[in-house]
Design a protein around this motif. Structure first.
Motif, mmCIF file in Angstrom:
data_model
loop_
_atom_site.group_PDB
_atom_site.id
_atom_site.type_symbol
_atom_site.label_atom_id
_atom_site.label_comp_id
_atom_site.label_asym_id
_atom_site.label_seq_id
_atom_site.Cartn_x
_atom_site.Cartn_y
_atom_site.Cartn_z
ATOM 1 N N GLN A 123 0.962 -1.111 -0.058
ATOM 2 C CA GLN A 123 -0.074 -0.389 0.279
ATOM 3 C C GLN A 123 1.059 1.198 -0.157
ATOM 4 O OE1 GLN A 123 -3.978 -0.306 -0.626
ATOM 5 N NE2 GLN A 123 -3.431 2.363 -0.400
ATOM 6 N N LEU A 124 2.457 1.108 0.212
ATOM 7 C CA LEU A 124 3.307 2.030 1.090
ATOM 8 C C LEU A 124 3.559 2.625 -0.849
ATOM 9 C CD1 LEU A 124 4.751 2.222 4.480
ATOM 10 C CD2 LEU A 124 3.294 3.799 3.679
ATOM 11 N N SER A 125 4.401 1.111 -1.368
ATOM 12 C CA SER A 125 4.524 1.619 -2.541
ATOM 13 C C SER A 125 3.254 2.490 -3.387
ATOM 14 C CB SER A 125 5.503 0.257 -2.970
ATOM 15 O OG SER A 125 4.180 -0.618 -2.635
ATOM 16 N N LYS A 126 2.323 1.696 -2.907
ATOM 17 C CA LYS A 126 1.050 2.122 -4.552
ATOM 18 C C LYS A 126 1.072 3.495 -4.111
ATOM 19 C CE LYS A 126 -3.672 1.097 -5.860
ATOM 20 N NZ LYS A 126 -4.718 0.223 -5.900
ATOM 21 N N SER A 127 0.932 3.711 -2.706
ATOM 22 C CA SER A 127 1.186 4.897 -2.588
ATOM 23 C C SER A 127 1.898 5.910 -3.019
ATOM 24 C CB SER A 127 0.467 5.628 -1.018
ATOM 25 O OG SER A 127 -0.389 5.154 -1.142
ATOM 26 N N ALA A 128 3.186 5.561 -3.301
ATOM 27 C CA ALA A 128 4.244 6.297 -3.041
ATOM 28 C C ALA A 128 4.079 6.729 -4.925
ATOM 29 C CB ALA A 128 5.641 5.681 -2.940
ATOM 30 N N ASP A 131 1.662 8.856 -5.528
ATOM 31 C CA ASP A 131 2.185 10.292 -5.656
ATOM 32 C C ASP A 131 2.960 11.411 -6.843
ATOM 33 O OD1 ASP A 131 0.645 10.480 -2.349
ATOM 34 O OD2 ASP A 131 2.105 9.550 -1.828
ATOM 35 N N THR A 132 3.275 9.898 -7.732
ATOM 36 C CA THR A 132 5.074 9.984 -8.242
ATOM 37 C C THR A 132 4.365 10.464 -9.869
ATOM 38 O OG1 THR A 132 6.572 8.463 -7.170
ATOM 39 C CG2 THR A 132 6.368 9.091 -9.594
ATOM 40 N N LEU A 133 2.831 9.405 -9.805
ATOM 41 C CA LEU A 133 2.193 9.567 -10.908
ATOM 42 C C LEU A 133 1.496 10.436 -10.772
ATOM 43 C CD1 LEU A 133 0.865 5.654 -11.097
ATOM 44 C CD2 LEU A 133 2.329 6.937 -13.437
ATOM 45 N N ARG A 134 0.884 11.021 -9.549
ATOM 46 C CA ARG A 134 0.221 12.609 -9.447
ATOM 47 C C ARG A 134 1.423 13.460 -9.989
ATOM 48 N NH1 ARG A 134 -2.678 10.175 -4.968
ATOM 49 N NH2 ARG A 134 -3.907 9.393 -5.334
ATOM 50 N N LEU A 135 2.712 13.658 -9.307
ATOM 51 C CA LEU A 135 3.590 14.242 -10.196
ATOM 52 C C LEU A 135 3.626 13.906 -11.622
ATOM 53 C CD1 LEU A 135 5.906 13.822 -6.759
ATOM 54 C CD2 LEU A 135 4.260 16.472 -7.289
ATOM 55 N N GLU A 136 4.158 13.563 -11.762
ATOM 56 C CA GLU A 136 4.327 13.292 -13.315
ATOM 57 C C GLU A 136 2.312 14.033 -14.218
ATOM 58 O OE1 GLU A 136 4.595 9.432 -14.377
ATOM 59 O OE2 GLU A 136 7.300 9.504 -13.528
ATOM 60 N N GLN A 223 -6.733 9.677 -17.716
ATOM 61 C CA GLN A 223 -7.588 9.242 -17.204
ATOM 62 C C GLN A 223 -7.938 8.105 -16.265
ATOM 63 O OE1 GLN A 223 -10.436 9.425 -20.771
ATOM 64 N NE2 GLN A 223 -10.296 11.760 -20.855
ATOM 65 N N GLN A 224 -6.701 7.490 -16.888
ATOM 66 C CA GLN A 224 -6.920 5.695 -16.042
ATOM 67 C C GLN A 224 -6.032 6.379 -14.483
ATOM 68 O OE1 GLN A 224 -4.360 3.913 -18.596
ATOM 69 N NE2 GLN A 224 -6.132 3.508 -20.136
ATOM 70 N N LEU A 225 -5.621 6.992 -14.468
ATOM 71 C CA LEU A 225 -4.601 7.548 -13.144
ATOM 72 C C LEU A 225 -6.359 8.044 -12.678
ATOM 73 C CD1 LEU A 225 -1.830 9.589 -14.544
ATOM 74 C CD2 LEU A 225 -2.031 7.100 -12.866
ATOM 75 N N GLN A 226 -7.100 9.077 -12.862
ATOM 76 C CA GLN A 226 -7.927 9.486 -12.257
ATOM 77 C C GLN A 226 -9.578 9.091 -11.915
ATOM 78 O OE1 GLN A 226 -9.797 12.913 -15.010
ATOM 79 N NE2 GLN A 226 -7.803 14.339 -14.718
#
Length: 226
Positions: A123-128, A131-136, A223-226
């Motif tokens: 979960q932590l790695s997924k959250s990280a 977060d990385t994908l959100r930043l990207e 859109q997939q990330l959202q």
């Protein structure tokens, strides 16, 4: 004749015989009294003995009853002992089964803790990663906004170029064209491969348009990330 013979005896002999008779009578009377007393004592003792015998028999019966009671109690205690031994063996078996189940539960708990830790790490790695994908995504969104602004600027410049080319082509056309006259030479901007409506763009503009198309293709990924 005997009396006559006695009359011939001396008086002291007669007195002696009388005294002996009296003494014998007294002795017999005392012996009889003593015998009666002894008989009475013996009868009393016999009564006491019979009473004691009766009491002894009663006590013996009581003791026999007590012995029978003790024997039955011993039998009951032996049965209870056997029953308790069986219950103890059953309790030991249940305790062993409970210990085995507790050990299995502890092992399962440890496995669950390990899985939970792995899930937490995942979960932590997924959250990280998110977060990385959100930043990207934010970076790409900012870059897309910049590219859109550049495209808008380029479209304005294209409109200006179209208007200027239209003005130049209108100024370069002759007032009268004869049928045998050769067509005027067009500039490279008015070539067949580059019509008026499609202005010639430099390499930088082409690269900007390709980057915009690539960013538009990446909108599906956003859109997939959202």
């Amino acid at each position: 004749m005997g009396i006559e013979n006695m009359r011939r005896w001396p008086m002291y002999i007669v007195f002696a015989v009388c005294i002996l008779l009296i003494l014998s009578l007294f002795n017999s009377w005392s012996i009889e009294t003593e015998l009666r007393n002894r008989v009475a004592e013996i009868s009393t003792q016999l009564q006491e003995c019979s009473k004691q015998q009766t009491s002894c028999m009663e006590e013996s019966l009581t003791l026999l009853e007590q012995r029978d009671g003790y024997v039955s109690k011993l039998n009951d205690l032996d049965k209870q002992k056997v029953k308790l031994a069986e219950e103890i063996s059953l309790s030991k078996n249940k305790l062993a089964q409970s210990e085995t189940q507790v050990n299995r539960t502890l092992i399962n708990m440890e496995m669950c803790k390990t899985e939970l830790q792995s899930l937490q790490n995942l979960q932590l790695s997924k959250s990280a990663t998110l977060d990385t994908l959100r930043l990207e995504k934010e970076t790409l969104t900012a870059q897309l906004s910049e590219r859109k602004q550049k495209i808008a600027d380029l479209e304005k410049e294209i409109e200006k170029l179209k208007s200027s080319l239209t003005t130049k082509s209108a100024a370069a056309m002759p007032s009268k064209i004869t049928p045998a006259a050769e067509p005027p030479k067009l500039s490279p901007a008015l070539n067949v491969h580059n019509p008026i409506n499609e202005p010639v763009l430099d390499n930088d503009a082409k690269e900007e348009l390709e980057d915009v198309n690539a960013l538009n293709d990446g909108n599906d990924f956003d859109q997939q990330l959202q």
